[in-house]
Design a protein around this motif. Structure first.
Motif, PDB file in Angstrom:
ATOM      1  N   ARG A  65       0.819  -1.214   0.000  1.00 47.86           N
ATOM      2  CA  ARG A  65       0.000   0.000   0.000  1.00 47.86           C
ATOM      3  C   ARG A  65       0.850   1.260   0.000  1.00 47.86           C
ATOM      4  NH1 ARG A  65      -5.050   1.295   4.099  1.00 47.86           N
ATOM      5  NH2 ARG A  65      -4.778   3.549   4.276  1.00 47.86           N
ATOM      6  N   LEU A  93      -8.704   5.460   0.439  1.00 40.68           N
ATOM      7  CA  LEU A  93      -8.225   4.634   1.547  1.00 40.68           C
ATOM      8  C   LEU A  93      -8.625   5.237   2.898  1.00 40.68           C
ATOM      9  CD1 LEU A  93      -4.725   3.682   0.125  1.00 40.68           C
ATOM     10  CD2 LEU A  93      -6.723   2.192   0.384  1.00 40.68           C
ATOM     11  N   SER A 104     -12.072   4.188   3.370  1.00 42.91           N
ATOM     12  CA  SER A 104     -12.112   2.744   3.657  1.00 42.91           C
ATOM     13  C   SER A 104     -11.709   2.464   5.098  1.00 42.91           C
ATOM     14  CB  SER A 104     -11.185   2.010   2.688  1.00 42.91           C
ATOM     15  OG  SER A 104     -11.156   0.628   2.942  1.00 42.91           O
ATOM     16  N   ASP A 105     -10.669   3.130   5.582  1.00 35.47           N
ATOM     17  CA  ASP A 105     -10.234   2.945   6.974  1.00 35.47           C
ATOM     18  C   ASP A 105     -11.302   3.438   7.947  1.00 35.47           C
ATOM     19  OD1 ASP A 105      -7.849   1.940   6.029  1.00 35.47           O
ATOM     20  OD2 ASP A 105      -6.745   3.823   6.269  1.00 35.47           O
ATOM     21  N   PRO A 142     -13.998  -2.372   2.453  1.00 36.81           N
ATOM     22  CA  PRO A 142     -12.917  -2.442   1.470  1.00 36.81           C
ATOM     23  C   PRO A 142     -13.276  -1.643   0.219  1.00 36.81           C
ATOM     24  CG  PRO A 142     -14.112  -4.516   1.537  1.00 36.81           C
ATOM     25  CD  PRO A 142     -14.620  -3.700   2.677  1.00 36.81           C
ATOM     26  N   PRO A 143     -12.305  -1.060  -0.453  1.00 39.76           N
ATOM     27  CA  PRO A 143     -12.616  -0.233  -1.627  1.00 39.76           C
ATOM     28  C   PRO A 143     -12.961  -1.066  -2.852  1.00 39.76           C
ATOM     29  CG  PRO A 143     -10.246  -0.340  -1.299  1.00 39.76           C
ATOM     30  CD  PRO A 143     -10.865  -1.046  -0.132  1.00 39.76           C
ATOM     31  N   PHE A 148      -4.339  -2.368  -1.974  1.00 37.32           N
ATOM     32  CA  PHE A 148      -5.331  -1.672  -1.146  1.00 37.32           C
ATOM     33  C   PHE A 148      -6.406  -2.596  -0.595  1.00 37.32           C
ATOM     34  CE2 PHE A 148      -4.474   2.172  -4.142  1.00 37.32           C
ATOM     35  CZ  PHE A 148      -3.241   2.380  -3.528  1.00 37.32           C
ATOM     36  N   GLY A 149      -6.283  -3.891  -0.842  1.00 40.73           N
ATOM     37  CA  GLY A 149      -7.260  -4.849  -0.319  1.00 40.73           C
ATOM     38  C   GLY A 149      -8.653  -4.642  -0.881  1.00 40.73           C
ATOM     39  N   ALA A 150      -8.757  -4.469  -2.198  1.00 42.12           N
ATOM     40  CA  ALA A 150     -10.038  -4.163  -2.826  1.00 42.12           C
ATOM     41  C   ALA A 150     -11.002  -5.345  -2.777  1.00 42.12           C
ATOM     42  CB  ALA A 150      -9.841  -3.718  -4.266  1.00 42.12           C
ATOM     43  N   GLU A 151     -12.260  -5.011  -2.730  1.00 41.97           N
ATOM     44  CA  GLU A 151     -13.320  -6.020  -2.748  1.00 41.97           C
ATOM     45  C   GLU A 151     -13.632  -6.492  -4.155  1.00 41.97           C
ATOM     46  OE1 GLU A 151     -17.832  -5.047  -2.403  1.00 41.97           O
ATOM     47  OE2 GLU A 151     -17.145  -5.463  -0.366  1.00 41.97           O
ATOM     48  N   CYS A 195      -8.941 -10.213  -6.817  1.00 45.14           N
ATOM     49  CA  CYS A 195     -10.306 -10.138  -6.289  1.00 45.14           C
ATOM     50  C   CYS A 195     -11.257 -10.349  -7.461  1.00 45.14           C
ATOM     51  CB  CYS A 195     -10.553  -8.788  -5.607  1.00 45.14           C
ATOM     52  SG  CYS A 195     -10.396  -7.367  -6.709  1.00 45.14           S
ATOM     53  N   ARG A 222     -19.594   1.675  -1.424  1.00 43.85           N
ATOM     54  CA  ARG A 222     -18.226   1.374  -1.031  1.00 43.85           C
ATOM     55  C   ARG A 222     -17.306   2.522  -1.466  1.00 43.85           C
ATOM     56  NH1 ARG A 222     -20.650  -2.174   1.261  1.00 43.85           N
ATOM     57  NH2 ARG A 222     -20.107  -4.390   1.369  1.00 43.85           N
TER      58      ARG A 222
END
Length: 494
Positions: A46, A76, A79-80, A85-86, A124-127, A154, A202
């Motif tokens: 990230r 982000l 999202s936090d 999740p974005p 970024f841990g996207a959905e 993802c 989201r």
């Protein structure tokens, strides 16, 4: 993909190719060809990806040029804050008739675009990754085929949107992805913030196709090598769509800051009577200025221009500039969604005035009224459509001031309208008056005030602008309730 016909835009480049690498040997880079042309993609975390984007100063390569790093940080942060999740969105819904760069990327090198989106999704841990494409465009076939070839961090899906100018606006795109009408949101909202402004509420990181491809190039090269071409403030390359009379558009990759003159010469063009840079939300440049104009956002802004989506059109000397301007302005007026005053009133009024001007039937007061309407439209709309249209028209009136004077003082310049500025086939209906029946009741002006104006003797003035989608209800009411049955709504070919 085998045996499937695709409309593949032509590609060229000045100096070394980055985004266009490999396209001299391949019509389309499938995953195997992509891997042979481009080195392995790193996997920054990230913070590293944000640092890279800031180091190269990557701007969005759509019309606005908003910095990628700032947009990513805003997403982000949301999202936090929310714990959601974005979602990563690729905007490939290119509704600009003069632009083909995103079509080229999605059709010919889709994996480079997906590389950038997958980098962000993993870091970024996207959905989810969502790719918006225009229905009927080559991306509708090419992107799903590319997704099926590769591993993804993802789930990913493609959403087809109507091929309209408004479809590429970020708010309209998000609404379309969410299953809502594909029109700009009535209230401005950042996709990064989620809620009404994001995909399924989201936080959403939305960039156009070229931006994601540039991110993939920067990740492979690193900041120093990426900045080996371009300007210090805007390193790297940029994609341009150069429209050529009688030929398909040519997508050209050039180092940022390259002078416009050599680009035109490489495409076999001269500056002509004027050059439009930035497409139909861009600005016109006088030939004397255009040759040395630097193709960067800062360089063009200093000249009163705009890089926008990078679309370039040269207007030759053998066509009427005001007739060309009137054609496009009428189309832009019909492409609005009619949600706010500048689009409901300012753009149709300007289009009517330009139609009269092109026909040599406008008084100076009509032109000044159009200038005022466009000036008032800037900054007051729900999206950037009235601002961009105003810039397109007002800069043209300045560059072609001699033609404006000729059309105001007499029958005009004497040149035909050759239709050089590209437009899609006409779809909008027109409201026609049967003068043998019209008795001047004036009811039509009451039922459709945005379409029909009464002349000095109480009879309707035939509108020169096609009927927009949002005006059709009023137009049908006027047709159905006309006491003399003197109105007709005629569609192309009808």
């Amino acid at each position: 993909m085998k045996g499937t016909p695709l409309e593949l835009p032509e590609v060229g480049w000045l100096d070394a190719a980055r985004l266009a690498a490999g396209l001299d040997r391949h019509q389309r880079l499938d995953l195997a060809a992509h891997a042979r042309v481009h080195p392995p993609l790193p996997a920054p975390g990230r913070d590293a990806l944000l640092t890279l984007a800031e180091a190269v100063g990557l701007p969005g390569r759509g019309g606005a040029g908003f910095p990628f790093a700032r947009k990513a940080r805003a997403t982000l942060t949301a999202s936090d804050r929310t714990g959601a999740p974005p979602v990563i969105v690729i905007n490939g819904a290119e509704g600009e008739p003069a632009s083909a760069k995103d079509k080229m990327l999605l059709a010919r090198t889709p994996h480079l675009v997906l590389d950038g989106a997958c980098l962000a999704a993993a870091a970024f841990g996207a959905e989810e990754i969502v790719i918006g494409v225009a229905a009927g465009s080559p991306g509708e076939i090419s992107v799903p085929a590319a997704l099926a070839e590769r591993e993804l961090p993802c789930p990913a899906r493609t959403v087809c949107l109507p091929e309209r100018f408004a479809s590429g606006e970020s708010g309209a795109l998000v609404r379309g992805i969410n299953g809502l009408p594909v029109v700009p949101a009535p209230l401005k909202a950042r996709a990064a913030d989620g809620g009404a402004g994001g995909v399924r509420r989201r936080p959403t990181l939305l960039c156009n196709a070229e931006t994601w491809a540039q991110l993939a190039i920067a990740a492979r090269l690193g900041p120093d090598a990426y900045a080996a071409v371009g300007t210090a403030a805007e390193p790297g390359t940029t994609l341009l769509t150069v429209n050529r009379p009688g030929a398909v558009p040519l997508v050209v990759e050039v180092p940022t800051g390259t002078r416009l003159g050599p680009v035109l010469a490489a495409c076999g063009l001269q500056p002509g009577a004027g050059v439009l840079v930035g497409g139909y939300h861009g600005a016109w440049l006088h030939p004397s200025v255009a040759v040395d104009a630097p193709l960067s956002r800062a360089g063009l802004t200093a000249l009163g221009g705009a890089l926008g989506a990078g679309a370039i059109v040269v207007l030759p000397h053998d066509t009427c500039p005001l007739g060309e301007l009137a054609r496009v302005t009428a189309w832009l007026a019909t492409e609005s969604t009619g949600q706010c005053g500048p689009c409901r009133h300012g753009l149709p009024d300007a289009a009517e005035a330009l139609a009269l001007l092109a026909a040599g039937a406008a008084e100076p007061a009509v032109l000044e009224s159009a200038r005022r309407a466009l000036g008032a439209a800037q900054g007051g709309g729900a999206c950037s459509h009235p601002d961009g249209t105003a810039r397109f028209v007002l800069t043209a009136l300045d560059v072609f001031s001699a033609d404006v004077a000729a059309h105001l003082s007499g029958p005009g310049c004497g040149r035909p309208v050759r239709g050089v500025l590209p437009l899609p086939p006409a779809k909008g209906a027109r409201l026609e008056v049967d003068w043998s029946r019209c008795a001047g009741h004036g009811l039509c002006a009451v039922l459709a005030p945005g379409l029909v104006r009464l002349g000095p003797h109480g009879y309707p003035a035939a509108p020169a602008v096609p009927v927009s989608r949002w005006q059709e209800h009023g137009a049908r009411r006027a047709v159905n309730q006309c006491p003399a049955l003197a109105l007709r709504l005629r569609r192309p070919g009808g």
